[in-house]
Design an enzyme around this catalytic site. Structure first.
Site, PDB file in Angstrom:
ATOM      1  N   CYS A   3      37.489  31.146  34.682  1.00 25.72           N
ATOM      2  CA  CYS A   3      37.810  32.505  35.149  1.00 25.72           C
ATOM      3  C   CYS A   3      38.128  32.452  36.642  1.00 25.72           C
ATOM      4  O   CYS A   3      37.299  32.013  37.451  1.00 25.72           O
ATOM      5  CB  CYS A   3      36.638  33.442  34.878  1.00 25.72           C
ATOM      6  SG  CYS A   3      36.836  35.063  35.650  1.00 25.72           S
ATOM      7  N   ASP A  29      43.894  41.520  47.884  1.00 28.95           N
ATOM      8  CA  ASP A  29      44.756  41.068  46.795  1.00 28.95           C
ATOM      9  C   ASP A  29      45.821  40.126  47.362  1.00 28.95           C
ATOM     10  O   ASP A  29      46.402  40.387  48.422  1.00 28.95           O
ATOM     11  CB  ASP A  29      45.415  42.269  46.108  1.00 28.95           C
ATOM     12  CG  ASP A  29      46.006  41.908  44.750  1.00 28.95           C
ATOM     13  OD1 ASP A  29      45.475  42.382  43.727  1.00 28.95           O
ATOM     14  OD2 ASP A  29      47.009  41.155  44.721  1.00 28.95           O
ATOM     15  N   HIS A  45      30.199  37.883  35.309  1.00 28.13           N
ATOM     16  CA  HIS A  45      31.430  37.936  34.516  1.00 28.13           C
ATOM     17  C   HIS A  45      31.354  39.058  33.490  1.00 28.13           C
ATOM     18  O   HIS A  45      30.579  39.007  32.550  1.00 28.13           O
ATOM     19  CB  HIS A  45      31.723  36.608  33.826  1.00 28.13           C
ATOM     20  CG  HIS A  45      33.039  36.652  33.099  1.00 28.13           C
ATOM     21  ND1 HIS A  45      34.243  36.448  33.745  1.00 28.13           N
ATOM     22  CD2 HIS A  45      33.346  36.961  31.817  1.00 28.13           C
ATOM     23  CE1 HIS A  45      35.232  36.597  32.877  1.00 28.13           C
ATOM     24  NE2 HIS A  45      34.717  36.907  31.695  1.00 28.13           N
ATOM     25  N   ASN A  85      42.661  48.179  35.549  1.00 29.08           N
ATOM     26  CA  ASN A  85      43.489  47.980  34.366  1.00 29.08           C
ATOM     27  C   ASN A  85      42.646  47.317  33.278  1.00 29.08           C
ATOM     28  O   ASN A  85      41.984  46.311  33.538  1.00 29.08           O
ATOM     29  CB  ASN A  85      44.685  47.086  34.712  1.00 29.08           C
ATOM     30  CG  ASN A  85      45.622  47.752  35.703  1.00 29.08           C
ATOM     31  OD1 ASN A  85      45.901  48.942  35.595  1.00 29.08           O
ATOM     32  ND2 ASN A  85      46.089  46.995  36.683  1.00 29.08           N
ATOM     33  N   HIS A  96      38.485  39.478  34.338  1.00 31.43           N
ATOM     34  CA  HIS A  96      37.191  39.672  34.993  1.00 31.43           C
ATOM     35  C   HIS A  96      37.297  41.056  35.620  1.00 31.43           C
ATOM     36  O   HIS A  96      38.211  41.295  36.427  1.00 31.43           O
ATOM     37  CB  HIS A  96      36.955  38.579  36.045  1.00 31.43           C
ATOM     38  CG  HIS A  96      35.641  38.653  36.775  1.00 31.43           C
ATOM     39  ND1 HIS A  96      34.736  37.594  36.811  1.00 31.43           N
ATOM     40  CD2 HIS A  96      35.081  39.642  37.517  1.00 31.43           C
ATOM     41  CE1 HIS A  96      33.675  37.943  37.543  1.00 31.43           C
ATOM     42  NE2 HIS A  96      33.865  39.183  37.995  1.00 31.43           N
ATOM     43  N   HIS A  98      37.712  44.236  37.545  1.00 31.03           N
ATOM     44  CA  HIS A  98      38.009  44.431  38.964  1.00 31.03           C
ATOM     45  C   HIS A  98      38.584  45.818  39.177  1.00 31.03           C
ATOM     46  O   HIS A  98      39.241  46.376  38.304  1.00 31.03           O
ATOM     47  CB  HIS A  98      38.970  43.365  39.493  1.00 31.03           C
ATOM     48  CG  HIS A  98      40.224  43.206  38.688  1.00 31.03           C
ATOM     49  ND1 HIS A  98      40.259  42.515  37.504  1.00 31.03           N
ATOM     50  CD2 HIS A  98      41.493  43.660  38.884  1.00 31.03           C
ATOM     51  CE1 HIS A  98      41.480  42.541  37.013  1.00 31.03           C
ATOM     52  NE2 HIS A  98      42.257  43.235  37.830  1.00 31.03           N
ATOM     53  N   HIS A 100      40.960  47.972  41.827  1.00 31.08           N
ATOM     54  CA  HIS A 100      41.920  47.913  42.928  1.00 31.08           C
ATOM     55  C   HIS A 100      41.678  49.108  43.853  1.00 31.08           C
ATOM     56  O   HIS A 100      41.659  50.250  43.377  1.00 31.08           O
ATOM     57  CB  HIS A 100      43.353  48.033  42.405  1.00 31.08           C
ATOM     58  CG  HIS A 100      43.788  46.967  41.444  1.00 31.08           C
ATOM     59  ND1 HIS A 100      44.635  45.936  41.811  1.00 31.08           N
ATOM     60  CD2 HIS A 100      43.517  46.777  40.125  1.00 31.08           C
ATOM     61  CE1 HIS A 100      44.867  45.163  40.746  1.00 31.08           C
ATOM     62  NE2 HIS A 100      44.213  45.654  39.719  1.00 31.08           N
TER      63      HIS A 100
HETATM   64  P1  5GP Z   1      45.310  43.113  37.181  1.00 26.45           P
HETATM   65  O1  5GP Z   1      46.785  42.957  36.930  1.00 26.45           O
HETATM   66  O2  5GP Z   1      44.489  42.216  36.259  1.00 26.45           O
HETATM   67  O3  5GP Z   1      44.830  44.530  37.184  1.00 26.45           O
HETATM   68  O4  5GP Z   1      45.062  42.635  38.664  1.00 26.45           O
HETATM   69  C1  5GP Z   1      44.873  41.300  39.020  1.00 26.45           C
HETATM   70  C2  5GP Z   1      45.162  41.212  40.494  1.00 26.45           C
HETATM   71  O5  5GP Z   1      44.681  39.965  40.952  1.00 26.45           O
HETATM   72  C3  5GP Z   1      46.656  41.266  40.832  1.00 26.45           C
HETATM   73  O6  5GP Z   1      46.910  42.383  41.688  1.00 26.45           O
HETATM   74  C4  5GP Z   1      46.920  39.925  41.526  1.00 26.45           C
HETATM   75  O7  5GP Z   1      47.815  40.031  42.613  1.00 26.45           O
HETATM   76  C5  5GP Z   1      45.535  39.511  41.964  1.00 26.45           C
HETATM   77  N1  5GP Z   1      45.351  38.071  42.057  1.00 26.45           N
HETATM   78  C6  5GP Z   1      45.721  37.144  41.120  1.00 26.45           C
HETATM   79  N2  5GP Z   1      45.358  35.919  41.519  1.00 26.45           N
HETATM   80  C7  5GP Z   1      44.742  36.062  42.734  1.00 26.45           C
HETATM   81  C8  5GP Z   1      44.152  35.139  43.643  1.00 26.45           C
HETATM   82  O8  5GP Z   1      44.100  33.919  43.436  1.00 26.45           O
HETATM   83  N3  5GP Z   1      43.624  35.658  44.785  1.00 26.45           N
HETATM   84  C9  5GP Z   1      43.658  36.995  45.065  1.00 26.45           C
HETATM   85  N4  5GP Z   1      43.109  37.400  46.216  1.00 26.45           N
HETATM   86  N5  5GP Z   1      44.195  37.891  44.212  1.00 26.45           N
HETATM   87  C10 5GP Z   1      44.736  37.427  43.073  1.00 26.45           C
HETATM   88 ZN    ZN Z   2      34.720  35.859  35.666  1.00 25.05          ZN
END
Ligand code: 5GP
Ligand code: ZN
Length: 112
Positions: A3, A29, A45, A85, A96, A98, A100
């Site tokens: 993860c 991000d 997790h 999301n 995992h 999260h 925003h």
């Molecule tokens: P999701 O699309 O799952 O709601 O958001 C995942 C977020 O994680 C995305 O906005 C993406 O830019 C961010 N993200 C993906 N990989 C990494 C990483 O390695 N480091 C950081 N800081 N953000 C990441």
């Molecule tokens: Zn995790």
């Protein structure tokens, strides 16, 4: 477990941290969608909003308790948006939980 965000919590993958305590971590991000784009995650997790239950709700409570403080520290006095999301229809890419935090400009009215 493979993860990405667990690896960020462990420090195996670096991140630009903006807040951390024993239960949660907030970091920038990597692909910001607004002038301020920070992710807040539990240090446990949980795969998504659908994974929240009575055994881990304290982590989620703590995230909500700290979001106003984190937002203020980021200079978001004018307001911000908090998004999580969940699942494929919402385009969740990291499995995992999260949240925003988006802000630093007048955001679009449309959310979907
Ligand atoms: P999701 O699309 O799952 O709601 O958001 C995942 C977020 O994680 C995305 O906005 C993406 O830019 C961010 N993200 C993906 N990989 C990494 C990483 O390695 N480091 C950081 N800081 N953000 C990441
Ligand atoms: Zn995790």
């Amino acid at each position: 477990m493979d993860c990405l965000f667990c690896k960020i919590i462990e420090g195996v993958i670096p991140s630009a941290k903006v807040y951390e305590d024993d239960k949660i971590l907030a970091f920038k991000d990597i692909n910001p969608q607004a002038p301020v784009h920070v992710l807040v995650i539990p240090k446990k997790h949980i795969a998504s909003l659908d994974g929240i239950d009575s055994t881990n709700i304290d982590y989620v409570n703590h995230i909500f308790a700290k979001v106003p403080e984190i937002a203020a520290s980021l200079g978001l006095g004018g307001g911000y948006r908090l998004i999580s999301n969940c699942g494929d229809d919402a385009c969740q890419s990291v499995k995992h939980l999260h949240f925003h935090i988006l802000g630093g400009k007048k955001l679009a009215e449309a959310m979907a």
